[in-house]
Design a protein around this motif. Structure first.
Motif, PDB file in Angstrom:
ATOM      1  N   LYS A  14     -20.808 -25.313   9.291  1.00 23.99           N
ATOM      2  CA  LYS A  14     -21.813 -25.587  10.325  1.00 23.99           C
ATOM      3  C   LYS A  14     -21.311 -26.653  11.307  1.00 23.99           C
ATOM      4  CE  LYS A  14     -25.731 -24.368   7.370  1.00 23.99           C
ATOM      5  NZ  LYS A  14     -26.156 -23.162   8.020  1.00 23.99           N
ATOM      6  N   HIS A  15     -20.607 -27.638  10.789  1.00 23.60           N
ATOM      7  CA  HIS A  15     -20.055 -28.670  11.669  1.00 23.60           C
ATOM      8  C   HIS A  15     -18.991 -28.084  12.610  1.00 23.60           C
ATOM      9  CE1 HIS A  15     -18.502 -32.390  13.219  1.00 23.60           C
ATOM     10  NE2 HIS A  15     -17.302 -32.004  12.841  1.00 23.60           N
ATOM     11  N   ILE A  16     -18.122 -27.272  12.081  1.00 26.20           N
ATOM     12  CA  ILE A  16     -17.079 -26.651  12.911  1.00 26.20           C
ATOM     13  C   ILE A  16     -17.714 -25.750  13.969  1.00 26.20           C
ATOM     14  CG2 ILE A  16     -15.137 -25.031  12.871  1.00 26.20           C
ATOM     15  CD1 ILE A  16     -14.393 -26.356  10.132  1.00 26.20           C
ATOM     16  N   TYR A  17     -18.764 -25.048  13.595  1.00 26.74           N
ATOM     17  CA  TYR A  17     -19.481 -24.215  14.562  1.00 26.74           C
ATOM     18  C   TYR A  17     -20.099 -25.082  15.659  1.00 26.74           C
ATOM     19  CZ  TYR A  17     -22.741 -20.767  16.439  1.00 26.74           C
ATOM     20  OH  TYR A  17     -23.440 -19.924  17.267  1.00 26.74           O
ATOM     21  N   PHE A  18     -20.655 -26.222  15.270  1.00 22.42           N
ATOM     22  CA  PHE A  18     -21.213 -27.159  16.243  1.00 22.42           C
ATOM     23  C   PHE A  18     -20.136 -27.568  17.253  1.00 22.42           C
ATOM     24  CE2 PHE A  18     -21.822 -31.501  17.685  1.00 22.42           C
ATOM     25  CZ  PHE A  18     -23.117 -31.472  18.178  1.00 22.42           C
ATOM     26  N   LYS A  19     -18.977 -27.955  16.727  1.00 22.02           N
ATOM     27  CA  LYS A  19     -17.894 -28.397  17.617  1.00 22.02           C
ATOM     28  C   LYS A  19     -17.425 -27.254  18.527  1.00 22.02           C
ATOM     29  CE  LYS A  19     -13.402 -29.775  16.863  1.00 22.02           C
ATOM     30  NZ  LYS A  19     -12.355 -30.445  16.130  1.00 22.02           N
ATOM     31  N   GLU A  69     -25.117 -38.858  16.487  1.00 27.27           N
ATOM     32  CA  GLU A  69     -24.245 -39.367  17.547  1.00 27.27           C
ATOM     33  C   GLU A  69     -23.522 -38.219  18.246  1.00 27.27           C
ATOM     34  OE1 GLU A  69     -21.581 -42.298  15.880  1.00 27.27           O
ATOM     35  OE2 GLU A  69     -23.256 -43.431  15.035  1.00 27.27           O
ATOM     36  N   LEU A  70     -23.108 -37.228  17.474  1.00 24.05           N
ATOM     37  CA  LEU A  70     -22.426 -36.072  18.057  1.00 24.05           C
ATOM     38  C   LEU A  70     -23.361 -35.284  18.969  1.00 24.05           C
ATOM     39  CD1 LEU A  70     -20.312 -34.999  14.979  1.00 24.05           C
ATOM     40  CD2 LEU A  70     -19.393 -35.460  17.264  1.00 24.05           C
ATOM     41  N   ILE A  71     -24.615 -35.149  18.564  1.00 25.74           N
ATOM     42  CA  ILE A  71     -25.589 -34.464  19.419  1.00 25.74           C
ATOM     43  C   ILE A  71     -25.739 -35.229  20.732  1.00 25.74           C
ATOM     44  CG2 ILE A  71     -28.053 -33.957  19.705  1.00 25.74           C
ATOM     45  CD1 ILE A  71     -28.134 -33.181  16.755  1.00 25.74           C
ATOM     46  N   PHE A  72     -25.875 -36.542  20.651  1.00 23.52           N
ATOM     47  CA  PHE A  72     -25.998 -37.376  21.847  1.00 23.52           C
ATOM     48  C   PHE A  72     -24.761 -37.211  22.743  1.00 23.52           C
ATOM     49  CE2 PHE A  72     -25.359 -41.382  24.113  1.00 23.52           C
ATOM     50  CZ  PHE A  72     -26.552 -41.488  24.782  1.00 23.52           C
ATOM     51  N   SER A  73     -23.574 -37.236  22.136  1.00 26.20           N
ATOM     52  CA  SER A  73     -22.327 -37.083  22.891  1.00 26.20           C
ATOM     53  C   SER A  73     -22.228 -35.709  23.535  1.00 26.20           C
ATOM     54  CB  SER A  73     -21.118 -37.308  21.971  1.00 26.20           C
ATOM     55  OG  SER A  73     -21.093 -38.622  21.485  1.00 26.20           O
ATOM     56  N   ALA A  74     -22.660 -34.680  22.821  1.00 25.98           N
ATOM     57  CA  ALA A  74     -22.616 -33.316  23.369  1.00 25.98           C
ATOM     58  C   ALA A  74     -23.554 -33.185  24.562  1.00 25.98           C
ATOM     59  CB  ALA A  74     -22.975 -32.310  22.287  1.00 25.98           C
ATOM     60  N   ARG A  75     -24.713 -33.792  24.465  1.00 23.99           N
ATOM     61  CA  ARG A  75     -25.655 -33.752  25.591  1.00 23.99           C
ATOM     62  C   ARG A  75     -25.082 -34.489  26.809  1.00 23.99           C
ATOM     63  NH1 ARG A  75     -30.863 -32.426  25.070  1.00 23.99           N
ATOM     64  NH2 ARG A  75     -31.543 -31.590  23.086  1.00 23.99           N
ATOM     65  N   ALA A  76     -24.412 -35.615  26.562  1.00 22.33           N
ATOM     66  CA  ALA A  76     -23.789 -36.365  27.656  1.00 22.33           C
ATOM     67  C   ALA A  76     -22.662 -35.549  28.282  1.00 22.33           C
ATOM     68  CB  ALA A  76     -23.267 -37.703  27.144  1.00 22.33           C
ATOM     69  N   LEU A  77     -21.873 -34.907  27.442  1.00 24.88           N
ATOM     70  CA  LEU A  77     -20.790 -34.055  27.945  1.00 24.88           C
ATOM     71  C   LEU A  77     -21.367 -32.942  28.821  1.00 24.88           C
ATOM     72  CD1 LEU A  77     -17.774 -32.672  26.037  1.00 24.88           C
ATOM     73  CD2 LEU A  77     -19.302 -31.088  27.155  1.00 24.88           C
TER      74      LEU A  77
END
Length: 117
Positions: A14-19, A69-77
């Motif tokens: 699931k993490h790899i899919y997220f990335k 934090e990754l969700i926040f970073s993805a939204r910023a990206l």
């Protein structure tokens, strides 16, 4: 294979899919609001399996926090990419890659600790 090994494999996939979905943002694939929220498959895993089976594990707390934090970073990206800041978005993805490596490292440590006991 015991249940914890299956749980950790699911979390890893699931993490790899997220990335992968984050990387797809850099190539103009549409932004899936729900996927980058607390309703994503990874967030749901933390709210169900993570809390039910691994609530006492310090690593699960670290992993859940890092995922947020990754969700926040993805939204910023996504905002950068949408605003035409393509180079900055690619740089932001490098940071997400580092966070991802940290996530996988913590997951590996947790898996080793729990499968040795």
């Amino acid at each position: 294979m015991d249940i914890s090994q299956i749980d950790f494999q699911q979390l890893r996939v699931k993490h790899i899919y997220f990335k992968t979905k984050v990387r797809a943002l850099l190539y103009g694939v549409g932004f899936d609001e729900q996927f980058f929220s607390d309703k994503s498959p990874l967030s749901v895993w933390f709210d169900t399996t993570g809390k039910q089976r691994y609530a006492g594990s310090p690593e699960i707390i670290q992993l859940a926090r890092l995922h947020q934090e990754l969700i926040f970073s993805a939204r910023a990206l996504h905002r950068q990419y949408s605003n035409g800041e393509i180079e900055q978005a690619h740089e932001a993805f490098k940071s997400i890659n580092q966070q991802s490596e940290r996530f996988l490292s913590i997951l590996d440590q947790m898996e080793q600790r729990l499968t040795l006991t």
